[in-house]
Write a protein that holds these residues in place. Structure first.
Motif, PDB file in Angstrom:
ATOM      1  N   LEU A  85     -14.735 -67.029 -21.156  1.00 25.24           N
ATOM      2  CA  LEU A  85     -15.908 -67.540 -21.861  1.00 25.24           C
ATOM      3  C   LEU A  85     -17.048 -67.806 -20.876  1.00 25.24           C
ATOM      4  O   LEU A  85     -18.210 -67.477 -21.155  1.00 25.24           O
ATOM      5  CB  LEU A  85     -15.548 -68.821 -22.615  1.00 25.24           C
ATOM      6  CG  LEU A  85     -16.693 -69.505 -23.360  1.00 25.24           C
ATOM      7  CD1 LEU A  85     -17.204 -68.609 -24.493  1.00 25.24           C
ATOM      8  CD2 LEU A  85     -16.237 -70.861 -23.914  1.00 25.24           C
ATOM      9  N   GLU A 144     -18.959 -63.974 -27.495  1.00 27.59           N
ATOM     10  CA  GLU A 144     -18.950 -65.426 -27.300  1.00 27.59           C
ATOM     11  C   GLU A 144     -18.442 -66.150 -28.539  1.00 27.59           C
ATOM     12  O   GLU A 144     -17.624 -67.085 -28.445  1.00 27.59           O
ATOM     13  CB  GLU A 144     -20.366 -65.879 -26.958  1.00 27.59           C
ATOM     14  CG  GLU A 144     -20.508 -67.379 -26.761  1.00 27.59           C
ATOM     15  CD  GLU A 144     -21.963 -67.755 -26.543  1.00 27.59           C
ATOM     16  OE1 GLU A 144     -22.253 -68.475 -25.566  1.00 27.59           O
ATOM     17  OE2 GLU A 144     -22.828 -67.337 -27.360  1.00 27.59           O
ATOM     18  N   GLN A 182     -14.732 -65.716 -28.787  1.00 28.60           N
ATOM     19  CA  GLN A 182     -14.044 -66.488 -27.757  1.00 28.60           C
ATOM     20  C   GLN A 182     -14.060 -67.978 -28.063  1.00 28.60           C
ATOM     21  O   GLN A 182     -13.074 -68.682 -27.814  1.00 28.60           O
ATOM     22  CB  GLN A 182     -14.682 -66.206 -26.398  1.00 28.60           C
ATOM     23  CG  GLN A 182     -14.393 -64.805 -25.891  1.00 28.60           C
ATOM     24  CD  GLN A 182     -15.244 -64.437 -24.688  1.00 28.60           C
ATOM     25  OE1 GLN A 182     -16.264 -65.066 -24.397  1.00 28.60           O
ATOM     26  NE2 GLN A 182     -14.845 -63.391 -23.979  1.00 28.60           N
ATOM     27  N   LEU A 183     -15.160 -68.475 -28.596  1.00 30.34           N
ATOM     28  CA  LEU A 183     -15.207 -69.894 -28.962  1.00 30.34           C
ATOM     29  C   LEU A 183     -14.206 -70.197 -30.073  1.00 30.34           C
ATOM     30  O   LEU A 183     -13.538 -71.247 -30.041  1.00 30.34           O
ATOM     31  CB  LEU A 183     -16.618 -70.267 -29.404  1.00 30.34           C
ATOM     32  CG  LEU A 183     -17.663 -70.348 -28.278  1.00 30.34           C
ATOM     33  CD1 LEU A 183     -19.061 -70.484 -28.856  1.00 30.34           C
ATOM     34  CD2 LEU A 183     -17.352 -71.514 -27.343  1.00 30.34           C
TER      35      LEU A 183
END
Length: 426
Positions: A390, A410, A413-414
């Motif tokens: 990240l 992103e 991944q979050l």
């Protein structure tokens, strides 16, 4: 730290609007991930509610990071192509080795070559601990170095000698040792680096990755070359025990990192280009990076009667410089990871204490001890890896390259990190 205001008209994704205030303090914690003001943007806010601490505080009582998920199509294709090339190359490389070493020499050389190989690969593992590369790519790098680059060298050398030998004005032996071998071998090895950069760019993020892949390729090349040298010491000597011991001391003890340092300079330069620019810049860096690699290789091969003096006065300082550069790269990598995760913490994705756990060596060790004690070490390793990825993704966004693509990454991944935090807590 630069405080230049953005230039008017830079309104594409990732740019700040004209007149935006300068970078926040510590936005550029290290030279490894420099960000200009026009690219900087806040981390996306966490709208899922307040984050509750999920990890133990750092240094609380309480293998390499886990690599989850499937390989991308690029990695799969690259590994598959590398395996096919290696299989074909074996029909050229293996008979060549056996012809010059014999069966007994080959076996002894193979076993003896495992010692310097292990030394270099353990070093690679140490360098690669913070953000480990996919094992499939490391396997590709080793196979490329140990088989494919040897075959490329064998095929290219005769033509290079025919074209460049007469123009050099050198006798054949001098030309072969000081010009032909450095040029052809470094090109053959570094070609594997270029393949990784072109077909698996997501895993070639910066100078540390460049050094890791270059060292792995070089370890494979040196492994096969050592089989040849050690095996010939057995097959061609009237006193094989003494000759093997001498060759092993020179190559296995005094210079196990020689090829790694040569090719490592190409990987370092390519990695620096990756962190700064486009694929085209990386290809240019491949060409530029070959020059110091070839010069270092040639300088090593030129050492003759005053070998010991040159080794102490030249080669040892080069090795120490390489150690210093790698150390600085590791420190910079950690500082950058910590800063980027702090920015996510400010947006509500982590607590400040969790950043210390996820982005410091001591914090990671304590987290793994704690997770192991409750039977969730695999989940913790996955979380540590995901947090590092990240941070790398955010650095790509702040670098202004393919912003929309990396912003989608992103978000995925979050979401993954939120799930992994829940899995760690149970």
């Amino acid at each position: 730290m630069t405080t230049n205001e953005p230039r008017p008209g830079q309104d594409r994704p990732g740019y700040s609007a004209p007149g935006q205030r300068p970078l926040p303090q510590q936005a550029n914690p290290t030279w490894l991930g420099h960000v200009r003001p026009q690219y900087y943007q806040q981390a996306p806010a966490n709208n899922r509610g307040q984050v509750q601490p999920a990890l133990p505080p750092p240094y609380a009582a309480g293998g390499s990071p886990w690599k989850g998920g499937s390989s991308s199509a690029g990695v799969f294709g690259l590994v598959l192509a590398g395996g096919l090339l290696a299989f074909i190359s074996l029909f050229l490389v293996l008979p060549f080795l056996l012809d010059r070493t014999g069966i007994s020499g080959f076996v002894v050389g193979f076993i003896a070559s495992l010692v310097p190989l292990a030394t270099v690969l353990l070093t690679v593992r140490f360098i690669d601990r913070w953000e480990p590369e996919p094992r499939a790519l490391l396997l590709f790098a080793f196979v490329w170095g140990s088989v494919v680059s040897i075959a490329v060298t064998m095929l290219v050398q005769p033509y290079f000698s025919l074209l460049a030998g007469p123009a050099s004005g050198l006798d054949y032996t001098t030309f072969a040792v000081t010009v032909q071998a450095p040029v052809v071998e470094e090109f053959a090895k570094s070609l594997g680096l270029l393949m990784i950069r072109l077909f698996a760019p997501r895993h070639f993020n910066g100078p540390v990755d460049g050094v890791v892949f270059a060292f792995t390729i070089a370890a494979g090349f040196a492994f096969t070359e050592n089989i040849l040298y050690f095996g010939r010491a057995i097959a061609e000597s009237s006193d094989p025990g003494t000759d093997l011991a001498m060759v092993f001391f020179l190559r296995g003890v005094m210079s196990p990192f020689a090829h790694a340092i040569f090719t490592g300079t190409t990987g370092l330069i390519m990695g620096l280009a990756v962190s700064r620019g486009s694929t085209g810049l990386s290809v240019l860096a491949f060409v530029v990076g070959l020059i110091p690699a070839m010069l270092l290789h040639s300088g090593w091969n030129r050492m003759g009667q005053d070998f010991l003096a040159q080794y102490v006065l030249v080669q040892v300082p080069i090795f120490l410089l390489a150690v210093l550069v790698i150390t600085l790269l590791r420190v910079a990598e950690r500082r950058l990871t910590r800063q980027r995760l702090r920015e996510y913490a400010a947006a509500g994705w982590f607590t400040a204490a969790e950043v210390d756990v996820l982005a410091t060596p001591g914090g990671r060790r304590s987290a793994l001890r704690w997770a192991r004690s409750i039977g969730r070490d695999a989940q913790m390793k996955a979380l540590l890896h995901a947090a590092t990825e990240l941070a790398i993704t955010r650095q790509r966004i702040l670098s202004g390259r393919d912003v929309a693509v990396h912003q989608r990454d992103e978000q995925h991944q979050l979401a993954e990190i939120a799930a992994l935090r829940a899995a760690v807590v149970g």
